[in-house]
Scaffold this motif. Structure first.
Motif, PDB file in Angstrom:
ATOM      1  N   LEU A   1       1.447   6.827  -6.676  1.00  0.00           N
ATOM      2  CA  LEU A   1       0.264   7.602  -7.068  1.00  0.00           C
ATOM      3  C   LEU A   1       0.455   9.088  -6.751  1.00  0.00           C
ATOM      4  O   LEU A   1       0.157   9.955  -7.575  1.00  0.00           O
ATOM      5  CB  LEU A   1      -0.988   7.056  -6.371  1.00  0.00           C
ATOM      6  CG  LEU A   1      -2.301   7.781  -6.710  1.00  0.00           C
ATOM      7  CD1 LEU A   1      -2.570   7.771  -8.216  1.00  0.00           C
ATOM      8  CD2 LEU A   1      -3.475   7.154  -5.971  1.00  0.00           C
ATOM      9  N   LYS A   2       0.988   9.355  -5.560  1.00  0.00           N
ATOM     10  CA  LYS A   2       1.231  10.747  -5.166  1.00  0.00           C
ATOM     11  C   LYS A   2       2.216  11.401  -6.151  1.00  0.00           C
ATOM     12  O   LYS A   2       2.022  12.543  -6.574  1.00  0.00           O
ATOM     13  CB  LYS A   2       1.820  10.750  -3.748  1.00  0.00           C
ATOM     14  CG  LYS A   2       1.644  12.035  -2.994  1.00  0.00           C
ATOM     15  CD  LYS A   2       1.980  11.826  -1.517  1.00  0.00           C
ATOM     16  CE  LYS A   2       2.947  12.874  -1.042  1.00  0.00           C
ATOM     17  NZ  LYS A   2       3.577  12.551   0.244  1.00  0.00           N
TER      18      LYS A   2
ATOM     19  N   GLN B   1      -7.044  -0.351  -6.837  1.00  0.00           N
ATOM     20  CA  GLN B   1      -8.154  -1.288  -7.028  1.00  0.00           C
ATOM     21  C   GLN B   1      -7.809  -2.580  -6.293  1.00  0.00           C
ATOM     22  O   GLN B   1      -6.772  -3.185  -6.559  1.00  0.00           O
ATOM     23  CB  GLN B   1      -8.347  -1.615  -8.515  1.00  0.00           C
ATOM     24  CG  GLN B   1      -8.392  -0.415  -9.431  1.00  0.00           C
ATOM     25  CD  GLN B   1      -9.779   0.183  -9.526  1.00  0.00           C
ATOM     26  OE1 GLN B   1     -10.734  -0.494  -9.888  1.00  0.00           O
ATOM     27  NE2 GLN B   1      -9.890   1.447  -9.166  1.00  0.00           N
TER      28      GLN B   1
ATOM     29  N   ASP C   1       0.778   4.077  -2.785  1.00  0.00           N
ATOM     30  CA  ASP C   1       0.417   5.461  -2.458  1.00  0.00           C
ATOM     31  C   ASP C   1       1.508   6.433  -2.882  1.00  0.00           C
ATOM     32  O   ASP C   1       1.226   7.544  -3.332  1.00  0.00           O
ATOM     33  CB  ASP C   1       0.163   5.600  -0.956  1.00  0.00           C
ATOM     34  CG  ASP C   1      -1.122   4.893  -0.543  1.00  0.00           C
ATOM     35  OD1 ASP C   1      -1.914   4.545  -1.444  1.00  0.00           O
ATOM     36  OD2 ASP C   1      -1.315   4.671   0.669  1.00  0.00           O
TER      37      ASP C   1
ATOM     38  N   LYS D   1      -7.289   5.434 -10.835  1.00  0.00           N
ATOM     39  CA  LYS D   1      -5.929   5.276 -10.307  1.00  0.00           C
ATOM     40  C   LYS D   1      -5.888   4.990  -8.816  1.00  0.00           C
ATOM     41  O   LYS D   1      -4.837   4.606  -8.314  1.00  0.00           O
ATOM     42  CB  LYS D   1      -5.110   6.523 -10.635  1.00  0.00           C
ATOM     43  CG  LYS D   1      -4.770   6.600 -12.123  1.00  0.00           C
ATOM     44  CD  LYS D   1      -3.796   7.700 -12.428  1.00  0.00           C
ATOM     45  CE  LYS D   1      -4.496   9.018 -12.517  1.00  0.00           C
ATOM     46  NZ  LYS D   1      -3.651  10.045 -13.196  1.00  0.00           N
ATOM     47  N   GLU D   2      -7.004   5.190  -8.097  1.00  0.00           N
ATOM     48  CA  GLU D   2      -6.958   4.782  -6.690  1.00  0.00           C
ATOM     49  C   GLU D   2      -6.817   3.257  -6.681  1.00  0.00           C
ATOM     50  O   GLU D   2      -7.332   2.571  -7.567  1.00  0.00           O
ATOM     51  CB  GLU D   2      -8.181   5.272  -5.892  1.00  0.00           C
ATOM     52  CG  GLU D   2      -9.528   4.795  -6.367  1.00  0.00           C
ATOM     53  CD  GLU D   2     -10.117   5.670  -7.487  1.00  0.00           C
ATOM     54  OE1 GLU D   2     -11.316   5.525  -7.753  1.00  0.00           O
ATOM     55  OE2 GLU D   2      -9.361   6.479  -8.112  1.00  0.00           O
TER      56      GLU D   2
ATOM     57  N   LYS E   1       0.834  -1.212   0.000  1.00  0.00           N
ATOM     58  CA  LYS E   1       0.000   0.000   0.000  1.00  0.00           C
ATOM     59  C   LYS E   1       0.862   1.253   0.000  1.00  0.00           C
ATOM     60  O   LYS E   1       0.560   2.229  -0.681  1.00  0.00           O
ATOM     61  CB  LYS E   1      -0.919   0.012   1.227  1.00  0.00           C
ATOM     62  CG  LYS E   1      -2.260  -0.633   0.966  1.00  0.00           C
ATOM     63  CD  LYS E   1      -3.252  -0.219   2.050  1.00  0.00           C
ATOM     64  CE  LYS E   1      -3.603  -1.435   2.887  1.00  0.00           C
ATOM     65  NZ  LYS E   1      -4.504  -1.177   4.007  1.00  0.00           N
TER      66      LYS E   1
END
Ligand code: MN
Ligand code: MN
Length: 366
Positions: free
Chosen positions: A256-257, A362, A253, A359-360, A249
């Motif tokens: 993604l950030k 899945q 994260d 994009k969060e 995770k």
């Protein structure tokens, strides 16, 4: 002549080059709309400062060129002809003598350059790529339209892949499902070998899909794109198959950030290196700097990798009409990796993401 050919010919004139001889699928397509993969056979487009251009190709492909909006000479040759003698004749007809020939230096091979030297002894070579890359850098409205459609099909490919995930299925089985569904939509060619990677394999940025099976707790990475009407798309999404652990995770994260921050920085005038810098800083701050092992992205168009190179030292400012990818990643050997990639287009005052798959993270539970 079409606008692209006119611009290119004007450049040849300004530079006082004798002519240009282009042989890559991409540049021949860009200037003529003729899209072909001739394998080892010669396909060439000759452009001149003042004379009319010509295309030389295997005779069996002549009808294909005739069906296009190409109003100039088409020279066919058989498998027993030496095509270079035909090029020589066509040049002679146009009174072209030795001088500077603009070629694609990164692609022209030794054999072909020797043939050009043979038919025009004493000639020297210069790069045609500088100009062609510059012309192709800013996309026209019709190109943007096709790029958007190609991006939609890439989104669809990821959607099919995510739907197909099942414990025990192999990477290749999921990959085959994606390509089968795209072929049913008329897609003949992917823009590169589709990537479906699971578990530890995701730690290899250019990994090879194989018989690895999907297991609960795996990250699964999809990287794929289609060729539509001569233009490419290229998307990456990473999903969790089953509940991800804290480490997975955190990596997700962070990527993604980084990706969202890089996208925020994309607007006309921003130097390309800042896009790379923005993402890399976030990844470095979280301690993964050494695991982000490639540039932030690449230009996208007729070639899946074209100009601009989205790297850490490129000072070129972004301009309206540029199309490129932003694709930060973190790859932890022996653990796994995450990459998130979108196809972007610079607009008058910002950026449009042509790929739109969520994009969060899945989390796939079956
Ligand atoms: Mn990709
Ligand atoms: Mn890419």
């Amino acid at each position: 002549m079409n606008q692209r050919l006119t611009r290119f010919s004007n450049w040849l004139k300004d530079q006082e080059h004798s002519f240009a001889f282009l042989t890559t699928t991409a540049n021949v397509f860009y200037l003529s709309k003729f899209h072909t993969d001739p394998h080892e056979r010669l396909v060439g487009l000759a452009a001149f400062p003042d004379e009319e251009p010509f295309i030389i190709c295997p005779s069996m492909e002549v009808p294909q060129v005739q069906r296009l909006d190409w109003k100039y000479e088409i020279i066919g040759y058989s498998d027993t002809d030496n095509p270079w003698d035909k090029v020589k004749e066509a040049l002679k007809k146009r009174n072209i003598c030795a001088g500077t020939i603009a070629i694609e230096k990164a692609h022209m091979n030794v054999e072909r350059s020797e043939e050009l030297q043979r038919i025009l002894p004493g000639s020297t070579f210069t790069s045609a790529e500088t100009k062609l890359n510059e012309l192709r850098l800013i996309k026209e409205e019709n190109e943007i339209h096709v790029l958007r459609e190609a991006a939609k099909l890439a989104d669809f490919g990821v959607e099919v892949g995510v739907q197909a995930l099942e414990e025990g299925k192999t990477e290749m089985e999921v990959l085959a499902t994606i390509e089968f569904e795209l072929k049913k939509k008329g897609i003949r060619q992917m823009s590169f070998s589709t990537m479906v990677l699971t578990g530890e394999n995701t730690a290899d940025p250019h990994g090879n899909p194989g018989m690895q099976t999907i297991k609960n707790g795996d990250l699964v990475l999809f990287d794929l794109g289609v060729v539509l009407d001569g233009y490419c798309s290229d998307i990456t999404r990473t999903v969790a198959f089953g509940e991800p652990n804290e480490h997975q995770k955190h990596i997700y994260d962070t990527v993604l950030k980084a990706q969202l921050a890089a996208l925020d920085a994309c607007k006309p005038g921003t130097p390309i290196r800042l896009i790379d810098r923005t993402a890399r800083e976030i990844i470095e701050t979280e301690g993964y700097g050494q695991y982000f092992t490639h540039r932030i992205g690449h230009g996208l168009g007729i070639d899946v990798h074209e100009y601009p190179s989205m790297n850490a030292i490129n000072e070129t400012p972004l301009r309206k009409g540029m199309a490129f990818t932003v694709e930060p990643g973190i790859y932890l050997p022996g653990v796994g990796g995450v990459r998130i990639e979108d196809d972007l287009l610079i607009t008058a005052n910002g950026v449009e993401s042509m790929t739109k798959f969520p994009k969060e993270l899945q989390i796939i539970k079956r």
